[in-house]
Scaffold this active site. Structure first.
Site, PDB file in Angstrom:
ATOM      1  N   LYS A 116       0.862  -1.203   0.043  1.00 48.99           N
ATOM      2  CA  LYS A 116       0.096   0.039  -0.035  1.00 48.99           C
ATOM      3  C   LYS A 116       0.889   1.295   0.034  1.00 48.99           C
ATOM      4  CE  LYS A 116      -3.734  -2.360   2.523  1.00 48.99           C
ATOM      5  NZ  LYS A 116      -3.179  -3.663   2.429  1.00 48.99           N
ATOM      6  N   GLU A 191      -1.735   6.356   8.849  1.00 47.76           N
ATOM      7  CA  GLU A 191      -2.136   7.510   7.863  1.00 47.76           C
ATOM      8  C   GLU A 191      -3.462   8.133   8.745  1.00 47.76           C
ATOM      9  OE1 GLU A 191      -3.756   5.545   4.301  1.00 47.76           O
ATOM     10  OE2 GLU A 191      -5.477   4.701   5.254  1.00 47.76           O
ATOM     11  N   HIS A 226     -12.867  -3.498  10.874  1.00 47.23           N
ATOM     12  CA  HIS A 226     -12.276  -3.223   9.424  1.00 47.23           C
ATOM     13  C   HIS A 226     -12.432  -4.402   8.271  1.00 47.23           C
ATOM     14  CE1 HIS A 226     -10.349  -0.006  11.695  1.00 47.23           C
ATOM     15  NE2 HIS A 226      -9.901  -0.676  12.389  1.00 47.23           N
ATOM     16  N   ARG A 283      -6.839  -8.582  -7.143  1.00 51.46           N
ATOM     17  CA  ARG A 283      -7.477  -9.938  -6.990  1.00 51.46           C
ATOM     18  C   ARG A 283      -8.941  -9.867  -7.160  1.00 51.46           C
ATOM     19  NH1 ARG A 283      -9.795  -9.591  -2.031  1.00 51.46           N
ATOM     20  NH2 ARG A 283      -8.570  -8.274  -0.354  1.00 51.46           N
TER      21      ARG A 283
END
Length: 650
Positions: A116, A191, A226, A283
């Site tokens: 990421k 982040e 999440h 994917r």
């Protein structure tokens, strides 16, 4: 042309890929761990190869063993599914180096997007808006809250929200440990965490000739830990301008890395409607069925065709209607979403496959059948239930009704939470964000009001009476005292009469209309209701159009050996002890809510906390040890109890 395909995965996604293969005349090969030896995906495959062991690191994350399995079974292609090695560029290269067809994007594209942090650099260069990573070592109060995320993988694993600077170090290490366990890569980054943001994504499909499709949007904002719980296509409430921004950015992301195959570009929408790039999943996604239902495509079939070199038409098919998907998990939302291993006795959703074109329809994707066990080593998802209809309101109503009427016998599930979520005004009104369950979980997990489950308990008791050889009618001596049975919190008293049963109940007026071992009809306060009853072990399952109940059958006498000392910390599920709090030992002082023991099960870490402030008077857990559900891990004696005991000794 692909002739035989190995799926480097397990459970629902393996079964899903096999279904498309059967429709297209392609042979199938499964791989399986020792824990999955009798699993549905193994039974459905044409051939299967054992991966010795049970832990993911020893089995489904062993790319070398999977490539050997493909060659040994005569497969000429490999599909990675989702999770495990699906976004591992080295595995993709190993498949290609072995002379096999890789049903996925080029390894270089996976490499570019699987991290990421690297993906964000590429997207910034391409002009795609994103949230800039933060250095947690220099974070200040103004930077809170933070989100710590695994650089590899997905599925919500290796993610932690940090709201206090004091916990950054602890959460950083916990995220690293979970990421390393799930993906074999412990890299994490931080982040800004956007409060009340929406998770919206775009399905893309690309061929080797320069064509890139953007197959609409999906909203996946309803999440726990999440991980997505309810998804839908298209994402509701987006302006045409915002939809164009998202799809244009997704296509740009695919072109930057010369993408091939199916992928998903994920975005975070702020409350003000600003879109930020999150990541690209190289994917197929768990939630791909909602896109398939709306666009009328088979994404797995398209993956296979693209891997064979096919060219996409210039434009994708047009969308029709709305689809909503709910993930049915074996977990207890009222107990911190604790996974619930156990045996699946029945899993049936009525109406699947019904419906004429243009009318609401249902679909169920699952990796479990009757008698299959839900273990502790892998994800706890039992099934995905999908409803399509011409409008969003119709699809939501159809899905909620299907879940309410489903026969789900076995472990505790999140079924009731799903129904309540779908019917909540915020959801029906399209007011979605990732904090949905933080706000509504307490209300969703409250027991049903009043005595809603009492008629179900009565039905269970009467069905049991017939099943045990107490037929209705006939000449016999009748007991003057009522028979008593206890199910869950309900005590049921009834008399057998020559005409049937007479129920004694102070809360409801219940009349038994007809009673059979599996079907009971009761008149409850003047309304005739029907109940289906099934008993498995120490639980009875009662299903009706108004709802379903999983009731524990209570024995007449309690076994004294089952009693535990106050303050006992019991394992909520089978699993592995992965960590003990630093410095913790017998005699340690602990405070209420303090994490003491970390248990890993179903690919998630679960913290066992102190139930009260006091002293740790026993510690039986040790890192690396395997524990069964109900195992005694430790004992915390409350401060007041310790003080009282000391005074008595003096």
């Amino acid at each position: 042309m692909i002739s035989t395909l190995l799926v480097a995965n397990r459970g629902e996604i393996a079964c899903r890929v096999f279904r498309t293969c059967r429709e297209r005349g392609i042979g199938t090969v499964a791989v399986f761990s020792d824990a999955d030896a009798g699993a549905l995906h193994v039974r459905e495959a044409d051939a299967a190869v054992r991966l010795p062991g049970a832990a993911p690191a020893d089995t489904y994350l062993r790319g070398d063993l999977i490539v050997k399995a493909a060659l040994a079974a005569g497969a000429d292609a490999v599909h990675p599914g989702y999770g495990f090695l699906s976004e591992n560029a080295e595995f993709a290269r190993a498949v290609l180096d072995a002379g096999l067809v890789w049903v996925g994007p080029p390894p270089e594209a996976i490499e570019a997007m699987a991290s990421k942090t690297r993906a964000k650099e590429l997207m910034a260069a391409a002009g795609v808006p994103l949230l800039a990573p933060l250095d947690p070592a220099s974070a200040t109060e103004a930077d809170l809250p933070l989100l710590i995320k695994a650089a590899a993988g997905g599925g919500g694993r290796g993610m932690r929200v940090v709201r206090s600077l004091d916990t950054i170090g602890e959460e950083w290490e916990a995220a690293r440990a979970e990421a390393r366990s799930a993906f074999g890569d412990g890299e994490v980054f931080a982040e800004p965490y956007v409060e009340r943001g929406r998770h919206v994504e775009v399905q893309i499909l690309a061929d080797a000739y320069g064509t890139v499709w953007a197959l609409g949007t999906r909203d996946c904002s309803l999440q726990r830990r999440h991980q997505k719980v309810i998804e839908e296509c298209p994402a509701p409430g987006l302006t045409a301008e915002l939809r164009a921004t998202l799809t244009d950015a997704a296509v740009a992301a695919a072109r930057v890395v010369e993408y091939r195959g199916a992928g998903t570009v994920e975005f975070l929408l702020s409350p003000a409607g600003r879109a930020y790039f999150l990541e690209m999943n190289t994917r197929l996604q768990v939630e791909h069925p909602v896109t398939e239902e709306v666009f009328g495509v088979d994404l797995v079939a398209l993956q296979l065709a693209l891997a064979e070199g096919a060219q996409l038409p210039p434009t994708p098919p047009p969308p029709h209607g709305h689809a909503v998907e709910a993930r049915l998990y074996a977990e207890d939302p009222s107990n911190d979403w604790t996974p619930q291993p156990g045996r699946v006795h029945e899993l049936a959703v009525r109406g699947v496959g019904d419906g004429d074109p243009g009318h609401p329809r249902l679909r169920v994707d699952t990796g479990y059948g009757p008698g299959d066990g839900v273990g502790v080593h892998y994800d706890s998802m039992l099934a995905k239930v999908v409803a399509w209809a011409p409008t969003r309101a119709e699809a939501v109503r159809r899905l909620a009704d299907a879940l309410r009427r489903a026969r789900v016998h076995g472990p505790v599930t999140n079924r009731e939470l799903l129904v309540r979520s779908l019917l909540h005004p915020d959801f029906t009104g399209g007011r979605l964000d990732t904090g949905f369950y933080e706000r509504h979980l307490d209300a969703f997990t409250e027991p049903a009001a009043g005595d809603a489950g009492r008629p179900a308990a009565v039905a269970a008791a009467l069905a049991d009476a017939v099943r045990r050889g107490h037929p209705v009618g006939g000449w016999r001596n009748l007991a003057s005292q009522p028979q008593t049975k206890t199910y869950g919190e309900y005590e049921v008293r009834y008399h057998r009469t020559r005409d049937g049963f007479r129920v004694e109940d102070d809360a409801l007026r219940v009349v038994a209309v007809s009673v059979a071992p599996q079907r009971v009809s009761l008149e409850v306060d003047g309304v005739l209701r029907h109940f289906d009853v099934a008993e498995h072990g120490d639980h009875v399952y009662v299903d009706s159009p108004a709802g379903s109940y999983r009731l524990r059958v209570h024995p007449r006498f309690t076994d004294p050996r089952t009693a535990t000392a106050p303050g006992s910390l019991l394992a909520p599920m089978p699993g592995t002890v992965v960590r003990i709090a630093d410095g913790l030992g017998e005699g340690s002082a602990v405070t209420a809510g303090q994490p003491l023991i970390w248990l890993e099960a179903m690919k998630m870490e679960h913290r066992i906390t102190a139930p009260a402030s006091g002293t740790l008077t026993a510690l039986h857990a040790a890192p690396g040890s395997q524990v069964e559900v109900g195992a005694l891990l430790a004992v915390v004696t409350e401060t007041s109890v310790v003080t009282d005991t000391a005074q008595e000794e003096r």
